[in-house]
Write a protein that holds these residues in place. Structure first.
Motif, short mmCIF file in Angstrom:
data_model
loop_
_atom_site.label_atom_id
_atom_site.label_comp_id
_atom_site.label_asym_id
_atom_site.label_seq_id
_atom_site.Cartn_x
_atom_site.Cartn_y
_atom_site.Cartn_z
N LEU A 178 0.53 -1.25 -0.09
CA LEU A 178 -0.04 -0.07 0.07
C LEU A 178 0.91 1.14 0.02
N CYS A 179 1.90 1.09 0.75
CA CYS A 179 2.80 2.31 0.74
C CYS A 179 3.34 2.49 -0.43
N LYS A 180 3.82 1.59 -1.34
CA LYS A 180 4.20 1.69 -2.85
C LYS A 180 3.20 2.37 -3.52
N ARG A 181 1.83 2.15 -3.28
CA ARG A 181 0.82 3.06 -3.90
C ARG A 181 0.39 4.15 -3.39
N GLY A 182 1.32 4.73 -2.47
CA GLY A 182 1.04 6.24 -1.98
C GLY A 182 0.07 6.21 -0.83
N PHE A 183 -0.44 5.23 -0.27
CA PHE A 183 -1.04 5.21 0.98
C PHE A 183 -0.31 5.46 1.95
N GLN A 184 -0.95 6.27 3.20
CA GLN A 184 -0.37 6.49 4.27
C GLN A 184 -1.05 5.97 5.60
N GLY A 185 -0.24 5.40 6.47
CA GLY A 185 -0.94 4.71 7.61
C GLY A 185 -0.28 3.88 8.51
N PRO A 186 -0.80 3.30 9.73
CA PRO A 186 0.13 2.53 10.47
C PRO A 186 0.70 1.17 9.72
N SER A 187 2.08 1.04 9.75
CA SER A 187 2.62 0.04 8.89
C SER A 187 2.94 -1.10 9.64
N MET A 188 2.51 -1.03 11.09
CA MET A 188 2.82 -2.18 12.00
C MET A 188 1.84 -3.53 11.95
N CYS A 189 2.52 -4.46 12.00
CA CYS A 189 1.71 -5.90 11.72
C CYS A 189 0.65 -5.95 13.01
#
Length: 389
Positions: A178-189
């Protein structure tokens, strides 16, 4: 974007077409694929200078390289000798072209050239399979991955198969993708709350996922091993450590159920703020896997005594019970039609009720339904009764 797609598609179609030449008046000698052979310049690019010499002399189509000769009453065509060719080009190139033509039959037909599909199939008939294979060869080459049969297993659920394909291609929407697509948010598992979420982590390296895999390896009483990707998982995947066919099926499709349910658990925690502990999720996986095996496999066949423990750990029906059911010679009893529910008289309600407890004693409850003479439900009731026998 539309024109770019059309351009790419047109090139794919052009690469898949070839000429079944008769007179050779339409098939371009150097640039077209004819009689199933690829274009000469694509296979022998070093002959480009010689092709320019011939094109300058007007020798563009296959027809220019043929000559007619009478064989009695029959008119036959042969390839022209090199001394009949236009002058120019190196001797080595001319000799190589002569050898190339000698390896190809010269068609003696004089009809119109026919544009056909797929040079690997000389029938020239188009089919969806031929089109799909041609596009696959053009886009990805003639590469067949060894793990595709594991991903698209016929006994597994289609949605599990498709999701396994996404995982194998690293295309499912974990936070790193999702980050590669420009989304921002919590990336913790959300499963372990200890590492960044990625495809390799959430399905294989996460402590929560490893606990599920530990349960899986325990079913088969084999050594637990961990990998970093689904492709690596299938590369290390071996034969089932059992000989009973329905257990071999469970061995084959079990990983797809595990990965699919890990993804559902991840989404449940994100979107519903609910979570299952690893043992509870494992029981849910066993339930889905067991229902699938019972529905799609022959559970009445002979079971190897060494596989009975695996059946028990998978919560499958006891093999002994299945075998005894097969050996039973008594016919199946007929259903008592008189025991079916019947509606009450007009103006009367019939109430059907029941109760049960989970354990003896255990949590108990009662419930019932009231229906009229037409069978329509008028009311439903249920109540928790506490601990009872």
């Amino acid at each position: 974007m539309i024109w770019h797609t059309l351009k790419v598609g047109a090139q794919l179609i052009k690469d898949a077409l070839f000429w079944i030449y008769h007179s050779g008046s339409q098939a371009l000698f150097w640039l077209d694929s004819w009689d199933g052979h690829p274009p000469i310049l694509s296979s022998f690019p070093h002959l480009q200078p010689l092709s320019e010499v011939f094109s300058a002399a007007g020798w563009d189509t296959v027809e220019h390289y043929k000559v007619a000769q009478h064989d009695g009453l029959v008119l036959r065509f042969h390839w022209k000798h090199p001394f009949e060719w236009p002058p120019g080009g190196s001797e080595g190139d001319r000799r190589e072209l002569s050898q190339l033509l000698a390896s190809r039959a010269c068609n003696s037909l004089r009809g119109t050239d026919v544009l056909a599909w797929d040079g690997s199939n000389l029938s020239g008939k188009y089919s969806v399979v031929a089109g799909y294979k041609q596009i696959g060869r053009q886009l990805f080459g003639d590469i067949e991955v060894p793990w595709w049969k594991h991903v698209w297993h016929k006994l597994s659920w289609p949605k599990c198969n498709f999701f396994m394909w996404l995982v194998a291609q690293n295309r499912c929407l974990t936070w790193d993708n999702l980050c590669k697509r420009g989304f921002q948010g919590p990336s913790m598992c959300v499963l372990c709350q200890g590492c960044e979420e990625s495809v390799s982590h959430i399905f294989f390296q996460c402590s929560y996922a490893r606990e599920i895999w530990h349960f899986w390896w325990g079913v088969w009483n084999t050594t637990c091993w961990h990998v970093s990707s689904l492709v690596e998982f299938w590369e290390r995947w071996g034969r089932a450590p059992v000989s009973t066919s329905f257990l071999q099926a469970a061995w084959a499709i079990g990983p797809s159920f595990i990965i699919w349910n890990l993804w559902l658990e991840r989404n449940r925690r994100i979107f519903q703020d609910l979570q299952l502990m690893a043992p509870h999720l494992w029981r849910k996986i066993l339930h889905s896997l067991g229902e699938t095996i019972v529905a799609k496999c022959d559970m009445t066949m002979r079971v190897d005594p060494r596989d009975v423990d695996c059946c028990n750990r998978l919560h499958l029906p006891p093999p002994q019970r299945q075998l005894m059911r097969n050996r039973c010679r008594h016919p199946t009893p007929k259903v008592n039609r008189e025991g079916r529910w019947s509606p009450p008289p007009l103006g009367v309600l019939k109430i059907n009720s029941d109760g049960s407890s989970r354990g003896n004693p255990g949590h108990a409850g009662i419930g019932g339904v009231g229906r009229d003479s037409s069978g329509d439900v008028q009311f439903i009731f249920s109540e928790y009764k506490g601990l009872h026998t």
